[in-house]
Design a protein around this motif. Structure first.
Motif, PDB file in Angstrom:
ATOM      1  N   TYR A 123       0.848  -1.199   0.000  1.00 30.40           N
ATOM      2  CA  TYR A 123       0.000   0.000   0.000  1.00 30.40           C
ATOM      3  C   TYR A 123       0.881   1.246   0.000  1.00 30.40           C
ATOM      4  O   TYR A 123       0.601   2.228  -0.699  1.00 30.40           O
ATOM      5  CB  TYR A 123      -0.894   0.019   1.247  1.00 30.40           C
ATOM      6  CG  TYR A 123      -2.069  -0.929   1.206  1.00 30.40           C
ATOM      7  CD1 TYR A 123      -3.104  -0.763   0.294  1.00 30.40           C
ATOM      8  CD2 TYR A 123      -2.147  -1.982   2.105  1.00 30.40           C
ATOM      9  CE1 TYR A 123      -4.183  -1.625   0.272  1.00 30.40           C
ATOM     10  CE2 TYR A 123      -3.227  -2.858   2.090  1.00 30.40           C
ATOM     11  CZ  TYR A 123      -4.232  -2.677   1.166  1.00 30.40           C
ATOM     12  OH  TYR A 123      -5.298  -3.534   1.141  1.00 30.40           O
ATOM     13  N   ILE A 124       1.919   1.200   0.799  1.00 27.12           N
ATOM     14  CA  ILE A 124       2.812   2.357   0.945  1.00 27.12           C
ATOM     15  C   ILE A 124       3.593   2.594  -0.340  1.00 27.12           C
ATOM     16  O   ILE A 124       3.664   3.717  -0.856  1.00 27.12           O
ATOM     17  CB  ILE A 124       3.754   2.118   2.138  1.00 27.12           C
ATOM     18  CG1 ILE A 124       2.937   2.101   3.437  1.00 27.12           C
ATOM     19  CG2 ILE A 124       4.844   3.180   2.196  1.00 27.12           C
ATOM     20  CD1 ILE A 124       3.675   1.562   4.631  1.00 27.12           C
ATOM     21  N   ALA A 125       4.182   1.511  -0.880  1.00 30.16           N
ATOM     22  CA  ALA A 125       4.949   1.651  -2.115  1.00 30.16           C
ATOM     23  C   ALA A 125       4.054   2.129  -3.263  1.00 30.16           C
ATOM     24  O   ALA A 125       4.461   2.962  -4.085  1.00 30.16           O
ATOM     25  CB  ALA A 125       5.614   0.323  -2.459  1.00 30.16           C
ATOM     26  N   GLN A 126       2.830   1.601  -3.327  1.00 26.38           N
ATOM     27  CA  GLN A 126       1.900   2.001  -4.390  1.00 26.38           C
ATOM     28  C   GLN A 126       1.563   3.488  -4.293  1.00 26.38           C
ATOM     29  O   GLN A 126       1.461   4.183  -5.318  1.00 26.38           O
ATOM     30  CB  GLN A 126       0.616   1.169  -4.292  1.00 26.38           C
ATOM     31  CG  GLN A 126      -0.431   1.498  -5.362  1.00 26.38           C
ATOM     32  CD  GLN A 126       0.002   1.113  -6.748  1.00 26.38           C
ATOM     33  OE1 GLN A 126       0.292  -0.059  -6.992  1.00 26.38           O
ATOM     34  NE2 GLN A 126       0.062   2.063  -7.673  1.00 26.38           N
ATOM     35  N   TRP A 127       1.384   3.966  -3.043  1.00 23.95           N
ATOM     36  CA  TRP A 127       1.061   5.395  -2.878  1.00 23.95           C
ATOM     37  C   TRP A 127       2.200   6.270  -3.413  1.00 23.95           C
ATOM     38  O   TRP A 127       1.948   7.226  -4.158  1.00 23.95           O
ATOM     39  CB  TRP A 127       0.804   5.713  -1.404  1.00 23.95           C
ATOM     40  CG  TRP A 127       0.290   7.103  -1.181  1.00 23.95           C
ATOM     41  CD1 TRP A 127      -1.020   7.514  -1.230  1.00 23.95           C
ATOM     42  CD2 TRP A 127       1.062   8.284  -0.903  1.00 23.95           C
ATOM     43  NE1 TRP A 127      -1.108   8.867  -0.997  1.00 23.95           N
ATOM     44  CE2 TRP A 127       0.151   9.373  -0.790  1.00 23.95           C
ATOM     45  CE3 TRP A 127       2.416   8.529  -0.733  1.00 23.95           C
ATOM     46  CZ2 TRP A 127       0.560  10.676  -0.519  1.00 23.95           C
ATOM     47  CZ3 TRP A 127       2.843   9.835  -0.463  1.00 23.95           C
ATOM     48  CH2 TRP A 127       1.930  10.889  -0.354  1.00 23.95           C
ATOM     49  N   PHE A 128       3.422   5.965  -3.042  1.00 25.37           N
ATOM     50  CA  PHE A 128       4.550   6.759  -3.539  1.00 25.37           C
ATOM     51  C   PHE A 128       4.689   6.623  -5.052  1.00 25.37           C
ATOM     52  O   PHE A 128       5.032   7.589  -5.747  1.00 25.37           O
ATOM     53  CB  PHE A 128       5.851   6.335  -2.843  1.00 25.37           C
ATOM     54  CG  PHE A 128       6.015   6.906  -1.470  1.00 25.37           C
ATOM     55  CD1 PHE A 128       6.163   8.278  -1.281  1.00 25.37           C
ATOM     56  CD2 PHE A 128       6.014   6.082  -0.350  1.00 25.37           C
ATOM     57  CE1 PHE A 128       6.301   8.811  -0.007  1.00 25.37           C
ATOM     58  CE2 PHE A 128       6.157   6.611   0.925  1.00 25.37           C
ATOM     59  CZ  PHE A 128       6.299   7.979   1.098  1.00 25.37           C
ATOM     60  N   ASP A 129       4.408   5.426  -5.601  1.00 28.55           N
ATOM     61  CA  ASP A 129       4.470   5.244  -7.053  1.00 28.55           C
ATOM     62  C   ASP A 129       3.424   6.114  -7.752  1.00 28.55           C
ATOM     63  O   ASP A 129       3.705   6.741  -8.782  1.00 28.55           O
ATOM     64  CB  ASP A 129       4.244   3.770  -7.395  1.00 28.55           C
ATOM     65  CG  ASP A 129       4.427   3.492  -8.875  1.00 28.55           C
ATOM     66  OD1 ASP A 129       5.516   3.808  -9.417  1.00 28.55           O
ATOM     67  OD2 ASP A 129       3.484   2.974  -9.503  1.00 28.55           O
ATOM     68  N   ASP A 130       2.217   6.164  -7.185  1.00 27.64           N
ATOM     69  CA  ASP A 130       1.169   7.021  -7.758  1.00 27.64           C
ATOM     70  C   ASP A 130       1.579   8.489  -7.692  1.00 27.64           C
ATOM     71  O   ASP A 130       1.358   9.261  -8.642  1.00 27.64           O
ATOM     72  CB  ASP A 130      -0.144   6.824  -7.002  1.00 27.64           C
ATOM     73  CG  ASP A 130      -0.762   5.454  -7.240  1.00 27.64           C
ATOM     74  OD1 ASP A 130      -0.366   4.780  -8.207  1.00 27.64           O
ATOM     75  OD2 ASP A 130      -1.632   5.054  -6.424  1.00 27.64           O
ATOM     76  N   GLN A 180       4.012   9.905 -10.311  1.00 22.98           N
ATOM     77  CA  GLN A 180       3.465  10.167 -11.643  1.00 22.98           C
ATOM     78  C   GLN A 180       3.023  11.623 -11.779  1.00 22.98           C
ATOM     79  O   GLN A 180       2.836  12.121 -12.892  1.00 22.98           O
ATOM     80  CB  GLN A 180       2.252   9.250 -11.911  1.00 22.98           C
ATOM     81  CG  GLN A 180       2.466   7.778 -11.629  1.00 22.98           C
ATOM     82  CD  GLN A 180       3.647   7.184 -12.370  1.00 22.98           C
ATOM     83  OE1 GLN A 180       3.837   7.446 -13.562  1.00 22.98           O
ATOM     84  NE2 GLN A 180       4.450   6.393 -11.665  1.00 22.98           N
ATOM     85  N   ILE A 181       2.845  12.282 -10.638  1.00 25.80           N
ATOM     86  CA  ILE A 181       2.340  13.665 -10.627  1.00 25.80           C
ATOM     87  C   ILE A 181       3.417  14.645 -10.179  1.00 25.80           C
ATOM     88  O   ILE A 181       3.530  15.755 -10.716  1.00 25.80           O
ATOM     89  CB  ILE A 181       1.128  13.777  -9.669  1.00 25.80           C
ATOM     90  CG1 ILE A 181       0.062  12.749 -10.032  1.00 25.80           C
ATOM     91  CG2 ILE A 181       0.558  15.192  -9.671  1.00 25.80           C
ATOM     92  CD1 ILE A 181      -1.053  12.643  -8.995  1.00 25.80           C
ATOM     93  N   TYR A 182       4.220  14.247  -9.218  1.00 25.96           N
ATOM     94  CA  TYR A 182       5.193  15.149  -8.603  1.00 25.96           C
ATOM     95  C   TYR A 182       6.615  14.626  -8.836  1.00 25.96           C
ATOM     96  O   TYR A 182       6.823  13.463  -9.177  1.00 25.96           O
ATOM     97  CB  TYR A 182       4.929  15.270  -7.099  1.00 25.96           C
ATOM     98  CG  TYR A 182       3.498  15.569  -6.760  1.00 25.96           C
ATOM     99  CD1 TYR A 182       2.942  16.822  -7.001  1.00 25.96           C
ATOM    100  CD2 TYR A 182       2.668  14.576  -6.216  1.00 25.96           C
ATOM    101  CE1 TYR A 182       1.616  17.093  -6.706  1.00 25.96           C
ATOM    102  CE2 TYR A 182       1.346  14.831  -5.908  1.00 25.96           C
ATOM    103  CZ  TYR A 182       0.814  16.090  -6.162  1.00 25.96           C
ATOM    104  OH  TYR A 182      -0.497  16.344  -5.870  1.00 25.96           O
ATOM    105  N   GLY A 183       7.577  15.495  -8.624  1.00 32.09           N
ATOM    106  CA  GLY A 183       8.984  15.143  -8.822  1.00 32.09           C
ATOM    107  C   GLY A 183       9.588  14.519  -7.586  1.00 32.09           C
ATOM    108  O   GLY A 183      10.430  15.138  -6.910  1.00 32.09           O
ATOM    109  N   LEU A 184       9.186  13.292  -7.277  1.00 35.12           N
ATOM    110  CA  LEU A 184       9.664  12.618  -6.075  1.00 35.12           C
ATOM    111  C   LEU A 184      11.126  12.218  -6.239  1.00 35.12           C
ATOM    112  O   LEU A 184      11.471  11.427  -7.126  1.00 35.12           O
ATOM    113  CB  LEU A 184       8.803  11.380  -5.787  1.00 35.12           C
ATOM    114  CG  LEU A 184       9.226  10.514  -4.597  1.00 35.12           C
ATOM    115  CD1 LEU A 184       9.145  11.311  -3.303  1.00 35.12           C
ATOM    116  CD2 LEU A 184       8.361   9.249  -4.514  1.00 35.12           C
ATOM    117  N   GLU A 185      11.983  12.758  -5.376  1.00 34.81           N
ATOM    118  CA  GLU A 185      13.410  12.456  -5.438  1.00 34.81           C
ATOM    119  C   GLU A 185      13.718  11.123  -4.760  1.00 34.81           C
ATOM    120  O   GLU A 185      14.351  10.246  -5.330  1.00 34.81           O
ATOM    121  CB  GLU A 185      14.213  13.570  -4.753  1.00 34.81           C
ATOM    122  CG  GLU A 185      14.146  14.907  -5.469  1.00 34.81           C
ATOM    123  CD  GLU A 185      14.850  14.847  -6.810  1.00 34.81           C
ATOM    124  OE1 GLU A 185      16.043  14.477  -6.846  1.00 34.81           O
ATOM    125  OE2 GLU A 185      14.198  15.146  -7.821  1.00 34.81           O
TER     126      GLU A 185
END
Length: 561
Positions: free
Chosen positions: A427-434, A437-442
């Motif tokens: 659940y946690i990994a999926q949230w960060f993956d989603d 797709q929208i933000y520039g997650l470093e």
């Protein structure tokens, strides 16, 4: 302008300088004179007012001017035409009363006398039941016992061999026999206290209510009997973002002119400023009993409060309790909290445009069987933006009755309730993956104690992460930054009561070496996962350069290789 002698007396005492009022009561008088007493559809029921005052003074105690002032507005009525029958319909103008003042100010005594009056033919409404609700049975029984004792001491109850008496009384209820109106007490367990057919519901100790759940349940019975009223009483406490803070905010909206149609009568007594505690003549702002000349009761109470005040020199640790309970002005110990209530409220600002903005992720979950929090930290000028979400296991909610409105927060999209044996790392990994797709997650910052639980899922999703080897060591390092961010209103949560709850649940512990550590105020019921997730992200906050990925891509596309 309509008039009543008790209202006029109280207002004139203020205008002539005979009593000292705090700002909220001055604003109340202005609101009444401008918006209420000038209406042509309201009137005082002088007979009920006088009967209530005479009843109270005969069977209980001499009333002070402020108590008569409140009683007058209990029996202020609004008259309007029924559209179907064209007949006059009469109802109380103020349907809700909020009475808060310093400890010893007589709020329970006033409620006892008023409640007893509601049971009598002088009030004149059949089956006008009254319930008093508090967090503990002992507190719920305070007014009940006072009424019980008065009836017993004056031999006003029905008993064997007596054909007539005004009241029937048992250890759990008191009935006015002529009106068949019953007075009961309840504790604040919302699941077992469905709304009945009350005419009036009184909520005591409201400073302890973390949400409005019990209030909504009990008020659900109103409307079945005419002239329904709700009365909230209490001295302030240390629960922030709870029901009482909401009532205080509602009061300020009303008195500031933002919502003058609100039919709440707020009698809100407190010091205007914490420095006034050193001026005993100003204590009257918090406790209206302390007006001159003192009654015998007020003299004894004042001497007790003054003794407590002088003891603060020897026991300064009691100051917070004294300010909260005697002066009705909570003074938060800045050594033990992250931020003041006002600073936490200031986080409620809209997010700026964040799409494609660079961000750092943060993660915390103390136990995969209860809560997990994830979030993204952005920079916008000098502001830090924290966008967060939580996962909560249903089995935990079923076993531990949390007071905050968790299910309402789920409907608002602030959290996800998981009906599984544990909160899966996917659940946690999926949230960060989603989110990426929208933000520039470093990358995502996670502490050393959690990495074994999350490593496989992060690697499968290809999410970069950094491990904090000694998570508690960063608390002292980041404490000055966090305190400065809150103090200068440089952190934004958007409208997120869940994140404010997390923050208010954090206590500051000063270790022997002088460093600060962020701990829970309560290990089970006060979760802090969202705050610690933000704390982890802040560890790498300096890596945020306010980069917009769209700008970067435009720049690269413009280069001719």
């Amino acid at each position: 302008m309509i008039r009543n002698k008790h209202v006029d007396e109280y207002i004139n005492q203020y205008k002539q300088g005979k009593i000292i009022l705090n700002k909220e009561r001055i604003d109340l008088i202005n609101h009444l004179e401008k918006n209420i007493l000038t209406r042509n559809d309201v009137f005082f029921d002088e007979i009920k007012i006088e009967n209530c005052i005479k009843f109270s003074e005969k069977w209980y105690f001499p009333l002070q001017p402020f108590q008569k002032f409140i009683i007058a507005f209990v029996f202020l009525f609004k008259k309007q035409k029924d559209e179907m029958t064209n007949e006059d319909v009469i109802s109380p103008y103020f349907k809700q009363f909020f009475i808060t003042l310093g400890r010893g100010g007589g709020k329970n005594g006033l409620i006892s006398a008023l409640t007893n009056f509601f049971l009598t033919p002088y009030h004149g409404i059949k089956k006008y039941d009254v319930s008093v609700v508090a967090n503990s049975e002992d507190q719920a029984k305070v007014s009940f016992k006072e009424v019980y004792d008065m009836i017993t001491d004056n031999d006003l109850f029905i008993k064997k061999g007596r054909k007539a008496a005004p009241f029937r009384r048992t250890r759990t209820e008191i009935e006015g026999l002529e009106t068949q109106s019953i007075f009961r007490f309840n504790t604040s367990n919302a699941e077992t206290k469905d709304g009945g057919r009350e005419g009036c519901v009184i909520f005591d100790e409201i400073h302890q209510y973390e949400d409005a759940q019990i209030v909504n349940v009990k008020r659900g019975g109103l409307g079945k009997v005419e002239h329904g009223r709700t009365i909230y009483i209490g001295t302030d406490g240390d629960v922030r973002e709870g029901f009482m803070d909401g009532l205080k905010d509602r009061t300020l909206d009303l008195l500031s002119g933002e919502d003058t149609e609100d039919r709440l009568f707020p009698f809100y007594c407190k010091l205007d400023d914490k420095t006034e505690v050193d001026d005993p003549s100003a204590w009257e702002k918090a406790n209206p009993m302390f007006h001159k000349p003192f009654s015998k009761y007020a003299r004894n109470l004042y001497e007790e409060v003054y003794t407590e005040y002088k003891d603060l020199i020897r026991n300064p640790g009691n100051r917070s309790e004294f300010m909260t309970k005697r002066m009705n002005l909570p003074e938060e110990d800045l050594e033990k909290i992250i931020a003041t209530r006002e600073e936490v409220k200031a986080t409620n600002r809209p997010f700026p445009e964040l799409e494609n903005k660079q961000c750092i992720g943060g993660l915390d979950y103390a136990n995969i069987k209860d809560f997990a929090a994830v979030g993204l930290l952005f920079r916008d000028g000098e502001d830090y933006i924290w966008k967060t979400h939580s996962f909560v296991r249903k089995g935990f909610l079923d076993s531990v009755k949390l007071k905050p409105p968790i299910y309402e927060w789920e409907k608002d999209g602030l959290l996800t309730i998981v009906d599984e044996p544990s909160i899966s790392e996917y659940y946690i990994a999926q949230w960060f993956d989603d989110m990426r797709q929208i933000y520039g997650l470093e990358k995502v910052i996670v502490d050393n104690y959690r990495i074994d639980l999350i490593r496989r899922a992060f690697e499968e999703y290809g999410i970069d992460y950094e491990v904090i080897r000694s998570p508690r060591s960063i608390h002292g390092l980041l404490a000055p930054r966090i305190e400065t961010m809150f103090a200068n209103n440089k952190i934004v949560f958007d409208n997120n009561p869940l994140m404010r709850w997390y923050t208010n649940n954090v206590a500051v512990k000063i270790k022997p070496d002088g460093n600060k550590e962020f701990i829970k105020k309560d290990e089970i019921r006060r979760k802090t996962d969202g705050f610690h997730a933000m704390l982890h992200a802040l560890y790498r906050a300096d890596d945020l350069l306010e980069v917009d990925l769209n700008d970067s891509l435009d720049f690269l596309n413009a280069i001719s290789f």
